[in-house]
Enzyme design. Structure first.
Site, PDB file in Angstrom:
ATOM      1  N   SER A 147       3.877  12.757 -82.842  1.00  0.00           N
ATOM      2  CA  SER A 147       4.571  11.467 -82.704  1.00  0.00           C
ATOM      3  C   SER A 147       5.440  11.479 -81.461  1.00  0.00           C
ATOM      4  O   SER A 147       5.942  12.534 -81.046  1.00  0.00           O
ATOM      5  CB  SER A 147       5.457  11.205 -83.928  1.00  0.00           C
ATOM      6  OG  SER A 147       6.319  10.099 -83.720  1.00  0.00           O
ATOM      7  N   TYR A 161      12.054  14.014 -89.411  1.00  0.00           N
ATOM      8  CA  TYR A 161      10.689  13.689 -88.993  1.00  0.00           C
ATOM      9  C   TYR A 161      10.467  14.112 -87.541  1.00  0.00           C
ATOM     10  O   TYR A 161       9.437  14.728 -87.205  1.00  0.00           O
ATOM     11  CB  TYR A 161      10.467  12.191 -89.163  1.00  0.00           C
ATOM     12  CG  TYR A 161       9.126  11.681 -88.711  1.00  0.00           C
ATOM     13  CD1 TYR A 161       7.988  11.881 -89.485  1.00  0.00           C
ATOM     14  CD2 TYR A 161       9.000  10.966 -87.519  1.00  0.00           C
ATOM     15  CE1 TYR A 161       6.748  11.389 -89.079  1.00  0.00           C
ATOM     16  CE2 TYR A 161       7.775  10.471 -87.105  1.00  0.00           C
ATOM     17  CZ  TYR A 161       6.650  10.694 -87.884  1.00  0.00           C
ATOM     18  OH  TYR A 161       5.432  10.207 -87.483  1.00  0.00           O
TER      19      TYR A 161
END
Length: 255
Positions: A147, A161
């Site tokens: 990501s 995350y």
């Protein structure tokens, strides 16, 4: 004319493939000729819809449930996929989630562990499970879906995350160095802001409008645009690409 993206005869396992980027990836790999195992955990209906869509288009796919945070279930998943389709040639570690936006003072130890296990440990376990067969055959591809958050820290409340995805970028490089001498290529794809169930769940419309203001292409990306980048890395066209993280973000982050 040779098709450099041809995946006929290959078997792919895509985790987290019941929706979004994972579902698009399963469809693209099948369209290129691969037999595809659709890994899922909670969204059985979505996984079966992906399977049926591939089958109706003339492809070959199975939907297999597993909790990829657990080693025993990962090994069972890989074995079931091999029994149904053949030994795995392509692994796409896509399973993951932000889970919940939490700032530092709100983040519990249990939630931290949950997010790291889902996004980072799962990729290690799945890679570990498929690697011996790939090494034996001196052929294979592992692609991790990371990501943009792993590069820039993500939005507010995405610390765990972002840490997991940053760790996965580093793990990609480590595994690439270890496995390349055995003919196994490891790379990753790093989505930016994608119009997917992920952002529908974790980002408000105001947040998305703000994101778009910073994207040179002036729009959100699509799951298919990530899936085609993954397919490139899985294909013979990327035969000399090793340890790379391909950014798919419309220019939001240029490295």
């Amino acid at each position: 004319m040779q098709n450099y993206l041809d995946l006929k005869g290959k078997v792919a396992l895509v985790t987290g493939a019941s929706s979004g980027i994972g579902a698009a990836t399963a469809a693209v790999l099948a369209d290129l000729g691969a037999r595809v195992a659709i890994g899922y955990y909670a969204n059985q209906k979505g996984a079966e819809q992906v399977r049926d869509t591939i089958s109706q288009a003339g492809g070959w796919a199975v939907a297999l449930r597993a909790d990829v945070r657990r080693a025993d279930e990962v090994h069972s998943l890989v074995q079931r996929a091999a029994n149904e389709l053949g030994r795995i040639d392509i692994l796409v570690n896509n399973a993951g989630s932000l889970v919940e936006r939490l700032q530092l003072v709100e983040l519990t130890e249990a939630r931290w562990d949950e997010i790291l296990n889902l996004n980072l440990k799962s990729a290690m376990l799945c890679s570990q499970a498929v690697a011996p067969s790939m090494i034996e055959r001196k052929s294979g591809v592992i692609i991790n879906v990371v990501s943009i958050a792993g590069r820039n820290g993500g939005g507010l409340g995405a610390g765990a995350y972002a840490a997991a995805k940053g760790g996965l970028i580093a793990l990609t490089k480590s595994l690439a160095k270890e496995l390349a001498p055995h003919g196994v290529r490891v790379n990753s794809v790093s989505p930016g802001v994608i119009d997917s169930p992920f952002h529908q769940r974790f980002s408000t419309q105001a947040m998305l409008r703000k994101f778009v203001e910073g994207i040179p292409l002036g729009r959100l990306g699509t799951p298919m645009e990530c899936a085609t980048a993954i397919a490139f890395l899985a294909s013979p066209a990327a035969s000399y690409v090793v340890g790379e993280t391909v950014e798919v973000n419309g220019g939001l982050l240029m490295l």
